[in-house]
Design a protein around this motif. Structure first.
Motif, PDB file in Angstrom:
ATOM      1  N   UNK A 119      92.331 -57.764 -48.272  1.00  0.00           N
ATOM      2  CA  UNK A 119      91.248 -57.114 -49.588  1.00  0.00           C
ATOM      3  C   UNK A 119      89.770 -56.897 -49.461  1.00  0.00           C
ATOM      4  N   UNK A 120      88.974 -57.496 -47.895  1.00  0.00           N
ATOM      5  CA  UNK A 120      87.823 -57.270 -47.788  1.00  0.00           C
ATOM      6  C   UNK A 120      88.102 -55.723 -46.911  1.00  0.00           C
ATOM      7  N   UNK A 121      89.010 -55.281 -47.094  1.00  0.00           N
ATOM      8  CA  UNK A 121      89.019 -53.400 -46.202  1.00  0.00           C
ATOM      9  C   UNK A 121      88.798 -52.961 -47.624  1.00  0.00           C
TER      10      UNK A 121
ATOM     11  N   UNK B  59      85.124 -59.678 -44.068  1.00  0.00           N
ATOM     12  CA  UNK B  59      84.497 -58.980 -44.391  1.00  0.00           C
ATOM     13  C   UNK B  59      83.257 -58.498 -43.538  1.00  0.00           C
ATOM     14  N   UNK B  60      83.091 -58.946 -42.775  1.00  0.00           N
ATOM     15  CA  UNK B  60      81.697 -58.024 -41.644  1.00  0.00           C
ATOM     16  C   UNK B  60      82.919 -57.799 -40.532  1.00  0.00           C
ATOM     17  N   UNK B  61      83.684 -58.513 -40.320  1.00  0.00           N
ATOM     18  CA  UNK B  61      84.512 -57.713 -39.094  1.00  0.00           C
ATOM     19  C   UNK B  61      84.889 -55.778 -39.520  1.00  0.00           C
ATOM     20  N   UNK B  62      85.674 -55.869 -40.853  1.00  0.00           N
ATOM     21  CA  UNK B  62      86.463 -55.102 -41.238  1.00  0.00           C
ATOM     22  C   UNK B  62      85.414 -54.369 -41.756  1.00  0.00           C
ATOM     23  N   UNK B  63      83.635 -54.266 -42.206  1.00  0.00           N
ATOM     24  CA  UNK B  63      82.538 -53.776 -42.953  1.00  0.00           C
ATOM     25  C   UNK B  63      82.209 -52.836 -41.164  1.00  0.00           C
ATOM     26  N   UNK B  64      82.439 -53.806 -40.098  1.00  0.00           N
ATOM     27  CA  UNK B  64      81.802 -52.976 -39.487  1.00  0.00           C
ATOM     28  C   UNK B  64      82.233 -51.864 -37.908  1.00  0.00           C
ATOM     29  N   UNK B  65      84.138 -52.344 -38.871  1.00  0.00           N
ATOM     30  CA  UNK B  65      84.953 -51.644 -37.862  1.00  0.00           C
ATOM     31  C   UNK B  65      84.955 -50.417 -38.387  1.00  0.00           C
ATOM     32  N   UNK B  66      84.954 -50.808 -40.291  1.00  0.00           N
ATOM     33  CA  UNK B  66      84.678 -49.059 -41.155  1.00  0.00           C
ATOM     34  C   UNK B  66      83.746 -48.234 -40.545  1.00  0.00           C
ATOM     35  N   UNK B  67      82.532 -48.866 -39.800  1.00  0.00           N
ATOM     36  CA  UNK B  67      81.067 -47.523 -39.931  1.00  0.00           C
ATOM     37  C   UNK B  67      81.766 -47.266 -38.888  1.00  0.00           C
ATOM     38  N   UNK B  68      81.944 -47.809 -37.529  1.00  0.00           N
ATOM     39  CA  UNK B  68      82.571 -47.712 -36.278  1.00  0.00           C
ATOM     40  C   UNK B  68      82.997 -46.121 -36.378  1.00  0.00           C
ATOM     41  N   UNK B  69      84.043 -46.376 -36.934  1.00  0.00           N
ATOM     42  CA  UNK B  69      85.129 -45.110 -37.540  1.00  0.00           C
ATOM     43  C   UNK B  69      84.150 -44.251 -37.793  1.00  0.00           C
ATOM     44  N   UNK B  70      83.459 -44.614 -38.978  1.00  0.00           N
ATOM     45  CA  UNK B  70      83.180 -43.704 -39.004  1.00  0.00           C
ATOM     46  C   UNK B  70      82.399 -42.164 -38.437  1.00  0.00           C
ATOM     47  N   UNK B  71      80.856 -43.373 -38.329  1.00  0.00           N
ATOM     48  CA  UNK B  71      80.844 -42.702 -36.707  1.00  0.00           C
ATOM     49  C   UNK B  71      81.237 -41.595 -36.142  1.00  0.00           C
TER      50      UNK B  71
ATOM     51  N   UNK C  44      96.935 -61.137 -45.631  1.00  0.00           N
ATOM     52  CA  UNK C  44      96.887 -59.356 -46.642  1.00  0.00           C
ATOM     53  C   UNK C  44      97.175 -60.394 -47.997  1.00  0.00           C
ATOM     54  N   UNK C  45      96.620 -59.350 -48.496  1.00  0.00           N
ATOM     55  CA  UNK C  45      97.140 -59.846 -50.204  1.00  0.00           C
ATOM     56  C   UNK C  45      97.336 -58.572 -51.107  1.00  0.00           C
ATOM     57  N   UNK C  46      98.572 -58.757 -52.002  1.00  0.00           N
ATOM     58  CA  UNK C  46      99.319 -57.027 -52.431  1.00  0.00           C
ATOM     59  C   UNK C  46      98.255 -56.297 -53.511  1.00  0.00           C
ATOM     60  N   UNK C  47      98.043 -55.288 -53.573  1.00  0.00           N
ATOM     61  CA  UNK C  47      97.080 -54.329 -54.887  1.00  0.00           C
ATOM     62  C   UNK C  47      96.931 -52.794 -54.170  1.00  0.00           C
ATOM     63  N   UNK C  48      96.738 -51.655 -54.546  1.00  0.00           N
ATOM     64  CA  UNK C  48      96.264 -50.515 -54.298  1.00  0.00           C
ATOM     65  C   UNK C  48      96.517 -50.208 -53.174  1.00  0.00           C
ATOM     66  N   UNK C  49      96.945 -49.260 -52.848  1.00  0.00           N
ATOM     67  CA  UNK C  49      97.499 -48.462 -51.996  1.00  0.00           C
ATOM     68  C   UNK C  49      95.775 -47.448 -51.567  1.00  0.00           C
ATOM     69  N   UNK C  50      95.818 -46.880 -52.880  1.00  0.00           N
ATOM     70  CA  UNK C  50      94.516 -45.834 -52.464  1.00  0.00           C
ATOM     71  C   UNK C  50      93.175 -46.891 -53.462  1.00  0.00           C
ATOM     72  N   UNK C  51      92.295 -47.189 -52.158  1.00  0.00           N
ATOM     73  CA  UNK C  51      91.099 -47.869 -52.658  1.00  0.00           C
ATOM     74  C   UNK C  51      90.136 -46.247 -51.759  1.00  0.00           C
ATOM     75  N   UNK C  52      89.664 -46.113 -52.898  1.00  0.00           N
ATOM     76  CA  UNK C  52      87.781 -45.378 -52.380  1.00  0.00           C
ATOM     77  C   UNK C  52      87.294 -45.549 -53.337  1.00  0.00           C
TER      78      UNK C  52
END
Length: 339
Positions: A229-231, A280-292, A196-204
């Motif tokens: 950070x990849x998410x 990054x590949x894993x979070x990309x895959x999960x993001x788009x599966x959730x979007x579907x 994990x890394x620290x950063x903003x929580x409202x990322x879009x």
């Protein structure tokens, strides 16, 4: 509210001319963000933090956190919107005007290639700057945004996705591979080991604005916490066009931009570029599966908020078909979506 802003303006910004125009630019029916144009044609943004009073004088005070975080990030040359003034008693923050278009809007109407590297470099600087100041900002983490809470929330999301995964894959690809869970479990296990890394929580993508010269600026720094950070990168760089009847899902992350991000990020992180690329590949895959899944669920509702569902699903399937790394578990799923 507008009358109140006009009265307070000379106190908040005494070195500028009086207000000429106040224009709401937030999309909800209860406006919280306004563009202010003064008589000398200077531009500002005023935001009303609706929940600032609930955090007042706490370590995670919305206005104080944003002010402190912005000050630190500007010293690191991070591209964030400078704060001109705050008025905590009314929950107001005034920012320098940085641009008209959000990244989300820009991607819906223009080619993305010219801005992709700029956006990724801006987010890399943000990521690196937060890493440098993690110790200083540790006490300002918002409730529910520590490592354990984020991990638990994401585990619940993955569990829900796991329950419907075979049906989701079949609906999208007309395939029912027998070893789907073996690969999926490997993906879920790899997430457990990602830092994990620290950063903003409202990322879009609506929280990045582009100047007239397409310089990206990051908005919404009032809440900070831990995440992968990849998410953050995937969600910051994916335009959803949710408010458009012709909206599409447009992502800036390609194999080329993913590799570039991984190599640059590895220069200040403990992981190798190959490890970061896998993350990054894993979070990309999960993001788009959730979007579907969200699109399919929305299509069964009579008044769903998502428009243009068929086009969105085509966008999603294209994104799911393109591998970002050579990780066997993600390649298994990517191959299912290839034409």
């Amino acid at each position: 509210m507008i009358h109140q802003i006009q009265i307070l303006w000379p106190t908040l910004v005494p070195n500028h001319s009086q207000i000429d125009v106040i224009q709401p630019i937030s999309e909800s029916r209860f406006h919280t963000v306004w563009k202010i144009t003064t008589s000398d044609q200077s531009h500002f943004v005023l935001k009303h933090h609706l929940f600032a009073h609930l955090t007042k004088d706490k370590p995670y005070d919305l206005i104080a956190v944003e002010n402190d975080v912005t000050t630190l990030l500007l010293k690191e040359n991070a591209s964030v919107s400078p704060i001109i003034a705050t008025y905590p008693e009314h929950g107001f923050t005034i920012y320098k005007w940085c641009g008209e278009d959000t990244l989300d809007d820009h991607c819906q109407h223009h080619a993305t290639a010219p801005i992709t590297n700029k956006v990724i470099d801006t987010l890399l600087t943000l990521e690196n700057s937060f890493q440098k100041h993690t110790h200083t900002l540790q006490s300002r983490i918002a409730p529910g945004s520590n490592r354990e809470d984020v991990q638990n929330a994401f585990s619940e999301t993955l569990s829900s996705l796991t329950d419907v995964l075979p049906n989701l894959i079949y609906t999208l690809t007309q395939q029912s591979p027998p070893n789907i869970f073996a690969h999926w479990q490997h993906i879920c296990q790899q997430i457990q080991d990602m830092p994990f890394t620290l950063g903003p929580t409202d990322y879009n993508a609506r929280n990045i604005v582009l100047s007239a010269h397409h310089i990206p600026y990051i908005l919404e720094l009032s809440k900070i916490g831990y995440d992968w950070p990849e998410r953050r990168l995937i969600q910051y760089t994916t335009s959803l066009g949710a408010h458009l009847s012709t909206g599409r899902i447009i992502g800036l992350i390609t194999p080329q931009s993913a590799s570039r991000y991984a190599q640059k990020s590895a220069t200040y992180r403990s992981q190798s570029s190959d490890q970061i690329l896998t993350n990054l590949d894993i979070h990309h895959l999960i993001f788009y599966l959730l979007a579907a899944l969200q699109c399919l669920q929305a299509s069964t509702q009579p008044h769903h908020p998502w428009k243009n569902i068929d086009t969105r699903l085509n966008n999603i399937q294209t994104a799911l078909s393109i591998p970002l790394s050579q990780t066997p578990s993600t390649l298994f799923f990517r191959h299912l979506f290839q034409p």
